[in-house]
Design an enzyme around this catalytic site. Structure first.
Site, PDB file in Angstrom:
ATOM      1  N   CYS A 197     -72.626-132.441  -9.895  1.00  0.00           N
ATOM      2  CA  CYS A 197     -73.468-133.164 -10.865  1.00  0.00           C
ATOM      3  C   CYS A 197     -72.961-132.876 -12.272  1.00  0.00           C
ATOM      4  O   CYS A 197     -73.662-132.327 -13.120  1.00  0.00           O
ATOM      5  CB  CYS A 197     -74.921-132.745 -10.696  1.00  0.00           C
TER       6      CYS A 197
ATOM      7  N   CYS B  35     -82.281-138.724  -5.332  1.00  0.00           N
ATOM      8  CA  CYS B  35     -82.068-138.641  -6.783  1.00  0.00           C
ATOM      9  C   CYS B  35     -82.535-139.928  -7.460  1.00  0.00           C
ATOM     10  O   CYS B  35     -81.999-141.014  -7.201  1.00  0.00           O
ATOM     11  CB  CYS B  35     -80.592-138.395  -7.072  1.00  0.00           C
TER      12      CYS B  35
ATOM     13  N   CYS C 251     -71.381-138.414  -7.093  1.00  0.00           N
ATOM     14  CA  CYS C 251     -72.602-138.675  -6.331  1.00  0.00           C
ATOM     15  C   CYS C 251     -72.326-138.859  -4.841  1.00  0.00           C
ATOM     16  O   CYS C 251     -73.180-138.531  -4.002  1.00  0.00           O
ATOM     17  CB  CYS C 251     -73.315-139.904  -6.887  1.00  0.00           C
TER      18      CYS C 251
ATOM     19  N   GLU D 204     -73.825-113.246 -16.172  1.00  0.00           N
ATOM     20  CA  GLU D 204     -74.727-114.287 -16.657  1.00  0.00           C
ATOM     21  C   GLU D 204     -74.648-114.440 -18.175  1.00  0.00           C
ATOM     22  O   GLU D 204     -74.699-115.559 -18.696  1.00  0.00           O
ATOM     23  CB  GLU D 204     -76.163-113.979 -16.223  1.00  0.00           C
TER      24      GLU D 204
END
Length: 351
Positions: free
Chosen positions: A192, A208, A199, A37
């Site tokens: 995205c 959305c 899309c 991370e």
């Protein structure tokens, strides 16, 4: 779209298309997830993978990392940029060994008190490694949620940040939290995307708001533009007759903090006189090399490398914590920034 439908659509997409073979997904301990991370902050997965693999091979657990010299940690990090991340990793490992018995506590409040670990990173560690019900809000998730909810404004604004956290909390499910967390990150990274989002392949397109408006690119709003500053410096490539070059450790904070670099000489001074005054070295200055431009997030640095041959004794510069005479043909485990690494390689070809 209800929170349950949202999470089920995300998980369904992940089961079919998500990434499941990333190295940190194998044996996802809190330590391994934490390392990944931190590395993934502002850095793409493809870039991180080889760094992560080398890092984990050398430091397989907290104690190995805590006991290491910072120089070696920075050396393994060199090229990833944002070097404060590496310093924070090292310091956090030491704190965890000193105060928590060499284990990472599964408590979000404690994690957020550690260097370099904010709310999203702490949530990701606990969700991915312990399946705790913790939301995350990394860059990809911010973009996805801003579009899904048509959240106006730049995500760096506290008002926008608060709204996005509310959405992240609302949609994070109670079950399969680890899978959902990886899924929402993957969906942001793979579908995205910042430019030309796919899309037609998005499981959330029906609900959305930005897609319904045909305004996907309007969200999130970009950071207010600031003119990028330009700074200039001269790096001195001070070389002995034996081929060794002088490196100086940079201060622990700031640009390339803790890394080794070439001494930087003010632009307006005479180099030979400056070297005599600063280091007690007699040098013969050579013509400068071509300028190197290095971009940082907030400014660009124009570097003019100036080679100079040390004509007298070099031993007057004491090696130790701050200086070292370095042979570019015999690399050692010293952390150097990318442009310094390139200059060292160029010097090595001349020897």
């Amino acid at each position: 779209m209800s929170p349950n439908e949202f999470s089920q659509r995300v998980l369904g997409w992940f089961d079919a298309h998500g990434r499941k073979q990333l190295p940190w997904q194998e044996n996802p301990t809190p330590y391994r997830v934490w390392i990944s991370e931190i590395m993934l902050q502002q850095t793409q997965v493809e870039t991180v993978i080889p760094y992560y693999q080398r890092f984990i091979e050398r430091f397989p657990d907290l104690r190995k990392l805590a006991d290491a010299e910072l120089d070696e940690v920075l050396w393994l990090w060199a090229g990833l940029g944002y070097y404060a991340r590496a310093r924070h990793l090292h310091r956090t490992a030491q704190i965890l060994c000193e105060q928590h018995g060499g284990t990472m506590p599964l408590d979000i409040a404690i994690l957020q008190q550690l260097p370099g670990i904010g709310r999203s990173t702490a949530g990701a560690i606990l969700a991915l490694a312990a399946d705790q019900h913790q939301p995350i809000l990394d860059g990809n998730v911010k973009r996805l949620l801003a579009r899904f909810g048509a959240v106006a404004g730049w995500p760096g604004q506290s008002r926008v940040q608060t709204t996005l956290w509310e959405l992240a909390e609302r949609y994070t499910p109670v079950q399969r939290v680890a899978a959902y967390t990886q899924a929402i990150m993957d969906l942001g990274a793979m579908i995205c995307t910042p430019r030309r989002p796919y899309c037609a392949a998005c499981p959330l397109a029906e609900g959305c708001a930005a897609h319904a408006q045909g305004q996907e690119m309007a969200y999130p709003e970009p950071k207010p533009h600031r003119k990028r500053l330009v700074r200039a410096t001269r790096m001195l490539l001070l070389r002995t007759l034996e081929g060794e070059v002088l490196l100086e450790r940079r201060p622990p904070v700031g640009v390339w903090g803790g890394l080794w670099s070439f001494p930087e000489c003010p632009l307006e001074v005479d180099i030979a006189a400056w070297c005599q005054e600063q280091f007690g070295l007699t040098v013969v200055v050579k013509p400068p090399w071509g300028m190197i431009r290095h971009n940082f997030s907030h400014f660009q640095l124009d570097i003019t490398p100036v080679p100079a041959l040390v004509s007298g004794p070099a031993g007057v510069v004491m090696e130790g914590e701050r200086f070292v005479w370095y042979n570019p043909c015999h690399s050692t485990d010293r952390g150097v920034a990318a442009p310094v690494k390139r200059l060292l390689a160029a010097l090595a070809t001349e020897l």
